[in-house]
Design a protein around this motif. Structure first.
Motif, PDB file in Angstrom:
ATOM      1  N   MET A  29       0.849  -1.195   0.000  1.00  0.00           N
ATOM      2  CA  MET A  29       0.000   0.000   0.000  1.00  0.00           C
ATOM      3  C   MET A  29       0.885   1.246   0.000  1.00  0.00           C
ATOM      4  N   THR A  30       0.666   2.122  -0.963  1.00  0.00           N
ATOM      5  CA  THR A  30       1.492   3.306  -1.109  1.00  0.00           C
ATOM      6  C   THR A  30       1.076   4.391  -0.113  1.00  0.00           C
ATOM      7  N   PHE A  31       1.932   5.403  -0.014  1.00  0.00           N
ATOM      8  CA  PHE A  31       1.642   6.519   0.888  1.00  0.00           C
ATOM      9  C   PHE A  31       0.410   7.291   0.430  1.00  0.00           C
ATOM     10  N   THR A  32       0.216   7.430  -0.889  1.00  0.00           N
ATOM     11  CA  THR A  32      -0.955   8.141  -1.408  1.00  0.00           C
ATOM     12  C   THR A  32      -2.239   7.436  -1.023  1.00  0.00           C
ATOM     13  N   THR A  33      -2.234   6.112  -1.067  1.00  0.00           N
ATOM     14  CA  THR A  33      -3.431   5.352  -0.689  1.00  0.00           C
ATOM     15  C   THR A  33      -3.736   5.515   0.798  1.00  0.00           C
ATOM     16  N   VAL A  34      -2.709   5.443   1.627  1.00  0.00           N
ATOM     17  CA  VAL A  34      -2.909   5.624   3.076  1.00  0.00           C
ATOM     18  C   VAL A  34      -3.441   7.023   3.370  1.00  0.00           C
ATOM     19  N   LEU A  35      -2.873   8.033   2.704  1.00  0.00           N
ATOM     20  CA  LEU A  35      -3.346   9.403   2.907  1.00  0.00           C
ATOM     21  C   LEU A  35      -4.792   9.569   2.448  1.00  0.00           C
ATOM     22  N   PHE A  36      -5.148   8.911   1.356  1.00  0.00           N
ATOM     23  CA  PHE A  36      -6.534   8.990   0.873  1.00  0.00           C
ATOM     24  C   PHE A  36      -7.510   8.422   1.905  1.00  0.00           C
ATOM     25  N   TYR A  37      -7.187   7.267   2.470  1.00  0.00           N
ATOM     26  CA  TYR A  37      -8.090   6.658   3.451  1.00  0.00           C
ATOM     27  C   TYR A  37      -8.175   7.502   4.734  1.00  0.00           C
ATOM     28  N   ILE A  38      -7.074   8.130   5.115  1.00  0.00           N
ATOM     29  CA  ILE A  38      -7.108   8.994   6.301  1.00  0.00           C
ATOM     30  C   ILE A  38      -8.009  10.203   6.053  1.00  0.00           C
ATOM     31  N   LEU A  39      -7.824  10.856   4.907  1.00  0.00           N
ATOM     32  CA  LEU A  39      -8.648  12.021   4.585  1.00  0.00           C
ATOM     33  C   LEU A  39     -10.110  11.639   4.404  1.00  0.00           C
ATOM     34  N   ALA A  40     -10.355  10.473   3.796  1.00  0.00           N
ATOM     35  CA  ALA A  40     -11.734  10.032   3.607  1.00  0.00           C
ATOM     36  C   ALA A  40     -12.413   9.760   4.946  1.00  0.00           C
ATOM     37  N   THR A  41     -11.675   9.177   5.891  1.00  0.00           N
ATOM     38  CA  THR A  41     -12.240   8.924   7.218  1.00  0.00           C
ATOM     39  C   THR A  41     -12.572  10.229   7.933  1.00  0.00           C
ATOM     40  N   VAL A  42     -11.640  11.189   7.864  1.00  0.00           N
ATOM     41  CA  VAL A  42     -11.891  12.494   8.485  1.00  0.00           C
ATOM     42  C   VAL A  42     -13.106  13.169   7.842  1.00  0.00           C
ATOM     43  N   LEU A  43     -13.234  13.064   6.532  1.00  0.00           N
ATOM     44  CA  LEU A  43     -14.355  13.684   5.825  1.00  0.00           C
ATOM     45  C   LEU A  43     -15.685  13.057   6.232  1.00  0.00           C
ATOM     46  N   VAL A  44     -15.716  11.735   6.339  1.00  0.00           N
ATOM     47  CA  VAL A  44     -16.967  11.060   6.730  1.00  0.00           C
ATOM     48  C   VAL A  44     -17.359  11.420   8.168  1.00  0.00           C
ATOM     49  N   TRP A  67      -9.209  16.501  -3.509  1.00  0.00           N
ATOM     50  CA  TRP A  67      -9.136  16.936  -4.907  1.00  0.00           C
ATOM     51  C   TRP A  67      -7.698  17.215  -5.318  1.00  0.00           C
ATOM     52  N   ILE A  68      -6.952  17.855  -4.433  1.00  0.00           N
ATOM     53  CA  ILE A  68      -5.542  18.102  -4.739  1.00  0.00           C
ATOM     54  C   ILE A  68      -4.786  16.783  -4.860  1.00  0.00           C
ATOM     55  N   LEU A  69      -5.178  15.798  -4.060  1.00  0.00           N
ATOM     56  CA  LEU A  69      -4.503  14.499  -4.095  1.00  0.00           C
ATOM     57  C   LEU A  69      -4.689  13.794  -5.430  1.00  0.00           C
ATOM     58  N   ILE A  70      -5.834  13.978  -6.078  1.00  0.00           N
ATOM     59  CA  ILE A  70      -6.094  13.314  -7.359  1.00  0.00           C
ATOM     60  C   ILE A  70      -5.679  14.186  -8.545  1.00  0.00           C
ATOM     61  N   GLY A  71      -5.083  15.354  -8.268  1.00  0.00           N
ATOM     62  CA  GLY A  71      -4.562  16.176  -9.354  1.00  0.00           C
ATOM     63  C   GLY A  71      -5.417  17.356  -9.737  1.00  0.00           C
ATOM     64  N   ALA A  72      -6.547  17.578  -9.080  1.00  0.00           N
ATOM     65  CA  ALA A  72      -7.406  18.728  -9.395  1.00  0.00           C
ATOM     66  C   ALA A  72      -7.056  19.883  -8.465  1.00  0.00           C
TER      67      ALA A  72
END
Length: 208
Positions: free
Chosen positions: A1-16, A46-51
């Protein structure tokens, strides 16, 4: 699991969690603060996915302007939480229907993206999404942008007109009178005789 994936799940949890606190918090101020946290976290996703442009716009417009205004409005008005929850059960079925439709729409879009037959088009390294978005907004969708700006202008003027109240005791400055004023009308020099202050008489019995 890459760092980007871990960061995505952390941000998604905080958002939920922040989104859940927006609708479950008892204090309106707490709900607004969690909504600000939700917007910031969504912009980071959004910044994480390039937007990058969309992420910065979300922070500058919604967090920096709209949500600050909401926070001040909620703090200035006298909001009673009990009165807000008085009709919760009455409007809950309609809210569940609207929320279900939104979930189905999101699931449809995500399913089309992840399970679609079309392969994503590879982009060159020099691709700039902000530049492409600006070109699309002011060339292909320029008419829609102007219509949206006109609608916002009409809404702003309507809000000012609805809240404007004429008062008889209001004070204002006439700019035209200020521009055509003369210095002689502002200051007048008066010649007055100088006066000396007389010493107070010494009473009998006063000792030095």
């Amino acid at each position: 699991m890459t760092f980007t994936t871990v960061l995505f799940y952390i941000l998604a949890t905080v958002l939920v969690v922040a989104g859940a606190r927006v609708i479950t918090a008892r204090s309106p101020i707490t709900a607004v603060l969690h909504l600000i946290l939700s917007f910031v976290t969504a912009s980071l996703l959004w910044i994480l996915i390039g937007a990058e442009f969309l992420g910065l716009v979300l922070i500058v417009i919604y967090v920096g302007a709209v949500m600050v205004m909401f926070l001040f409005v909620v703090m200035m008005i006298d909001v009673v939480p009990e009165s807000l929850r008085a009709g919760f059960r009455t409007y809950m079925p309609l809210g569940l229907v609207v929320g279900g439709i939104m979930v189905l729409e999101i699931a449809f879009v995500l399913g089309t993206v992840y399970y679609g037959s079309g392969a994503p088009v590879p982009l060159p390294d020099s691709y700039d999404n902000t530049l492409e978005l600006g070109i699309a907004m002011y060339s292909e969708y320029s008419y829609a942008i102007q219509v949206g700006a006109l609608v916002l202008l009409v809404g702003m003027i309507s809000a000012i007109a609805l809240t404007l109240r004429e008062r008889s005791n209001r004070k204002y400055v006439n700019v035209n009178d200020q521009l055509h004023v003369n210095a002689a009308d502002r200051i007048r020099l008066v010649s007055m005789k100088s006066e000396k202050e007389e010493a107070a008489p010494v009473k009998e019995g006063d000792s030095e």
